[in-house]
Design a protein around this motif. Structure first.
Motif, short mmCIF file in Angstrom:
data_model
loop_
_atom_site.label_atom_id
_atom_site.label_comp_id
_atom_site.label_asym_id
_atom_site.label_seq_id
_atom_site.Cartn_x
_atom_site.Cartn_y
_atom_site.Cartn_z
N ASN A 244 -25.00 8.70 1.41
CA ASN A 244 -25.45 7.59 0.57
C ASN A 244 -25.99 8.06 -0.78
OD1 ASN A 244 -25.31 4.98 2.21
ND2 ASN A 244 -26.34 6.35 3.66
N LYS A 245 -26.26 9.35 -0.89
CA LYS A 245 -26.87 9.88 -2.11
C LYS A 245 -25.90 10.72 -2.94
CE LYS A 245 -31.47 9.90 -0.02
NZ LYS A 245 -32.66 10.71 0.37
N LEU A 246 -24.60 10.53 -2.71
CA LEU A 246 -23.60 11.31 -3.43
C LEU A 246 -23.76 11.19 -4.94
CD1 LEU A 246 -20.33 10.67 -1.40
CD2 LEU A 246 -21.54 12.84 -1.63
N MET A 247 -23.98 9.97 -5.43
CA MET A 247 -24.05 9.77 -6.88
C MET A 247 -25.38 10.21 -7.45
SD MET A 247 -21.13 9.11 -7.82
CE MET A 247 -21.68 9.17 -9.52
N ASP A 248 -26.37 10.48 -6.60
CA ASP A 248 -27.60 11.10 -7.07
C ASP A 248 -27.40 12.60 -7.27
OD1 ASP A 248 -28.91 8.67 -6.92
OD2 ASP A 248 -29.66 9.04 -4.88
N TYR A 249 -26.38 13.14 -6.60
CA TYR A 249 -26.17 14.59 -6.62
C TYR A 249 -25.07 15.01 -7.58
CZ TYR A 249 -26.09 19.35 -4.79
OH TYR A 249 -26.17 20.72 -4.67
N PHE A 250 -23.96 14.28 -7.58
CA PHE A 250 -22.81 14.63 -8.42
C PHE A 250 -22.81 13.79 -9.70
CE2 PHE A 250 -21.48 15.85 -4.17
CZ PHE A 250 -20.92 17.10 -4.39
N ASN A 251 -22.09 14.29 -10.70
CA ASN A 251 -21.90 13.55 -11.94
C ASN A 251 -20.65 12.68 -11.85
OD1 ASN A 251 -24.09 14.82 -13.51
ND2 ASN A 251 -22.83 16.67 -13.28
N GLU A 252 -20.56 11.69 -12.69
CA GLU A 252 -19.35 10.87 -12.74
C GLU A 252 -18.16 11.70 -13.22
OE1 GLU A 252 -19.60 7.17 -14.78
OE2 GLU A 252 -21.49 6.58 -13.84
N ASN A 253 -17.00 11.39 -12.67
CA ASN A 253 -15.74 12.04 -13.07
C ASN A 253 -15.78 13.56 -12.95
OD1 ASN A 253 -14.75 9.43 -13.93
ND2 ASN A 253 -15.99 9.69 -15.78
#
Length: 208
Positions: A95-104
């Motif tokens: 659930n926290k993928l977008m807290d860890y990785f950047n867009e694109n």
């Protein structure tokens, strides 16, 4: 898998391969010695899939995402034993993928034998629910692939509907992978077990 009270200590002692404390959040490329295309597996299982991929493709960097510290021990042992410089592991809730990785930032996402969460009230926990698809779309580069395998027909059907509703394009659908198995298929530990029990293996490759 039994709880291992020493799990976090072990993982932290191998911090050249495993990020337990979000040290590489938003800077995952710094975790690797080479700047290469980035693939992630959400839910590593015991690690056979990601380590085999990494051995076969040294020109790609792989990140294994796993929430269970006890499972992560097994994956870490494989990575350490093989000395894989193009695999890094992150102890992280999906659930926290977008807290860890950047867009694109990511070139491909693998989902292998995810928990089917069969009860309707748990649908949002399935890794092909629209909430997760939204995260994959943000972190993936344009026209990149989400590759999904399962032996669970209910989860397969749910995933087809979810991906189609989200507007994803199906690049490949296989209703029985082992009937005419592609040379590129890498069997996970769960895949071997379920196949031996006579379960069909379903496979989806889809892009946004």
């Amino acid at each position: 898998m039994r709880n291992k009270p020493w799990a976090i200590d072990y993982l932290e002692s191998n911090d050249q391969f495993v990020d337990v404390n979000n040290n590489y959040s938003k800077k995952i490329k710094e975790f690797f010695s080479k700047d290469q295309p980035l693939h992630i597996e959400v839910g590593t299982g015991m690690g056979n899939f990601i380590t085999t991929l990494a051995e076969n493709n040294p020109d790609i960097n792989y990140v294994g995402i796993e929430i269970d510290k006890n499972v992560m021990i097994r994956v870490t042992e494989k990575v350490v034993d093989l000395g894989l410089e193009n695999v890094r592991l992150v102890l992280l809730d999906a659930n926290k993928l977008m807290d860890y990785f950047n867009e694109n930032e990511v070139d491909k996402v693998y989902l292998n034998f995810s928990d089917p969460w069969p009860k309707n009230r748990h649908a949002k926990r399935r890794l092909t629910h629209s909430n997760f698809l939204s995260s994959y779309k943000q972190l993936l580069k344009e026209n990149s692939i989400v590759e999904f395998k399962t032996d669970n027909r209910g989860l397969f059907e749910f995933s087809l509907i979810s991906m189609n509703t989200y507007g994803m394009k199906f690049e490949n659908l296989n209703l029985d992978v082992h009937d005419d198995e592609p040379e590129t298929n890498i069997r996970t530990e769960y895949e071997e077990k379920f196949s031996q029990r006579g379960h069909k293996i379903y496979w989806i490759q889809a892009s946004f």
